[in-house]
Design a protein around this motif. Sequence first.
Motif, PDB file in Angstrom:
ATOM      1  N   GLN A 228      44.494  33.498  35.593  1.00 61.53           N
ATOM      2  CA  GLN A 228      43.670  34.712  35.691  1.00 61.53           C
ATOM      3  C   GLN A 228      42.905  34.935  34.391  1.00 61.53           C
ATOM      4  OE1 GLN A 228      43.116  36.447  38.334  1.00 61.53           O
ATOM      5  NE2 GLN A 228      44.630  35.404  39.604  1.00 61.53           N
ATOM      6  N   GLN A 307      31.647  42.196  34.554  1.00 61.01           N
ATOM      7  CA  GLN A 307      31.858  43.304  35.505  1.00 61.01           C
ATOM      8  C   GLN A 307      30.825  44.417  35.422  1.00 61.01           C
ATOM      9  OE1 GLN A 307      33.919  42.037  37.360  1.00 61.01           O
ATOM     10  NE2 GLN A 307      35.638  41.121  36.291  1.00 61.01           N
ATOM     11  N   ASP A 345      31.100  37.457  36.827  1.00 57.51           N
ATOM     12  CA  ASP A 345      31.517  38.286  37.959  1.00 57.51           C
ATOM     13  C   ASP A 345      30.999  39.680  37.644  1.00 57.51           C
ATOM     14  OD1 ASP A 345      33.032  36.255  39.026  1.00 57.51           O
ATOM     15  OD2 ASP A 345      34.967  37.162  38.538  1.00 57.51           O
ATOM     16  N   SER A 379      35.605  47.892  45.553  1.00 55.18           N
ATOM     17  CA  SER A 379      36.501  48.178  46.675  1.00 55.18           C
ATOM     18  C   SER A 379      37.757  48.810  46.077  1.00 55.18           C
ATOM     19  CB  SER A 379      36.818  46.840  47.367  1.00 55.18           C
ATOM     20  OG  SER A 379      37.919  46.946  48.222  1.00 55.18           O
TER      21      SER A 379
END
Length: 487
Positions: A228, A307, A345, A379
């Motif tokens: 991760q 992000q 991302d 989400s």
Amino acid sequence: MIKEESIEKIIDESQQGSALALENNTKNTRKLYIESYGCQMNFSDSEIVASILAKEGFNTTQILEEADLVLVNTCSIREKAELTVRKRLEKFNAVKKTNPSMKVGVLGCMAERLKSKFLEEEKIVDMVVGPDAYKDLPNLIQEIDEGRNAVNVILSKDETYGDVAPVRLNTNGVSAFVSITRGCDNMCTFCVVPFTRGRERSRDPQSILQEVNDLWEKGFKEITLLGQNVDSYLWYGGGLKKDYEKASDMQKATSVNFAKLLELVAEAQPKMRIRFSTSNPQDMTLDVIESMAKYDNICKYIHLPVQSGSNRILKAMNRLHTREEYFELIDNIKKIIPDCAISQDMITGFPTETEEDHQDTLSLMEYVKYDFGFMFAYSERPGTLAERKMDDDVPEETKKRRLTEIIDIQQKHSLYRTQEHVGKVEEVLIEGTSKRSDTHWMGRNSQNTVVIFPKETYKVGEFVNVKINECTSATLLGEAVGYSKNN
Ligand code: SAM
């Protein structure tokens, strides 16, 4: 290469939900059907599970109807991922009606998140197994064989499966994934991973080297070190990363960090291509970039999720760096490795995100001009800090519109970056036949961009120099000019 919403990064979209199969052992009598969703760590975990169960008398099958045991390795990262799994469970339920002896087990992040709720709510589930409990599968299977439901969702301080040699499922025989860390300590406020995969721990470098050497012996030419947050890798004899402070002076003196691990792997197999994923900006240090520059076989590509481009949102997300620090890191990467590709991302519509915050994201993207991107609408995930403390207050249409805007700008930048390769001769590792043409190979350059070129007499697994003639925003098109010196 741009992916949207539901599909996790570094994953071949076509692999989502695919049933994995390996060579059968003639002594095995039971049939295992295993399906995987989500990040590459899940696919890698399914290889560990298949390896454990091969010793318990199971051969894999791709025919659901003939399975004695059906396992689904699940993802919780976004709500949509969980909905997909629930649909699959309905399908398994239907098959179970015609084959009542079939058992169904849920593995991975959803298993960890929902625990025994799964047995109560989803009546078709017989077994629930969290990501750290796969070695307990033989006992759990015995329980369900005897007619009882079975659950093990205990998270571990030291399980890394370093001693389980994974079988390679659905492999092209060229590239493989090697897990180096498990869990995550970052506590990004949007993210469910620390709750589903537990605290961060690193795997013994000797077992990593052994796996890499073994892959080379078997003919693999490329590995991706997985975690991760790979830059946070720290081996000091075992145990949680957070307990490093308590380690002895000797343990600290002989510890291995990520830069050192990269060098050990690069030197152990100088002809093997080395990739890694994922990097977290707050943990990526200059010594990692310097190690990348020092070794030709470490690929010049960094997946560096940010992000958001807004300092206010980065803080609310508990991303422990600012926009300015991120720019400094990007500048250092480009200074030390000018041809390094960088991907992102990005999340749109995090709670309280304003139009100004969104503009900051667009301007950050304009500064970096990423080669690739993986972009998602926020989400809300149960149990995360954002869910407990913040309202999911950005309307769905606004999230979607912002997502479209960042996808559009990424598309423009992807084309800008692929155009930089046109006219150059680049080393490509051949992975297989192009999806669009039987007469063309598909491979990747060091920067992870897909390259398509006529097959001629070259073969899968060979390193070839390719002259790049044309490009789209996702693909380079060229022609081979000979083998590379690495071949
Ligand atoms: N560990 C990596 C990191 O820290 O950047 C990646 C973790 S996650 C498995 C992969 C990506 O999913 C994240 O980088 C983020 O963009 C996205 N993601 C995670 N949680 C999300 C959420 N609640 N809503 C939307 N996207 C999310």
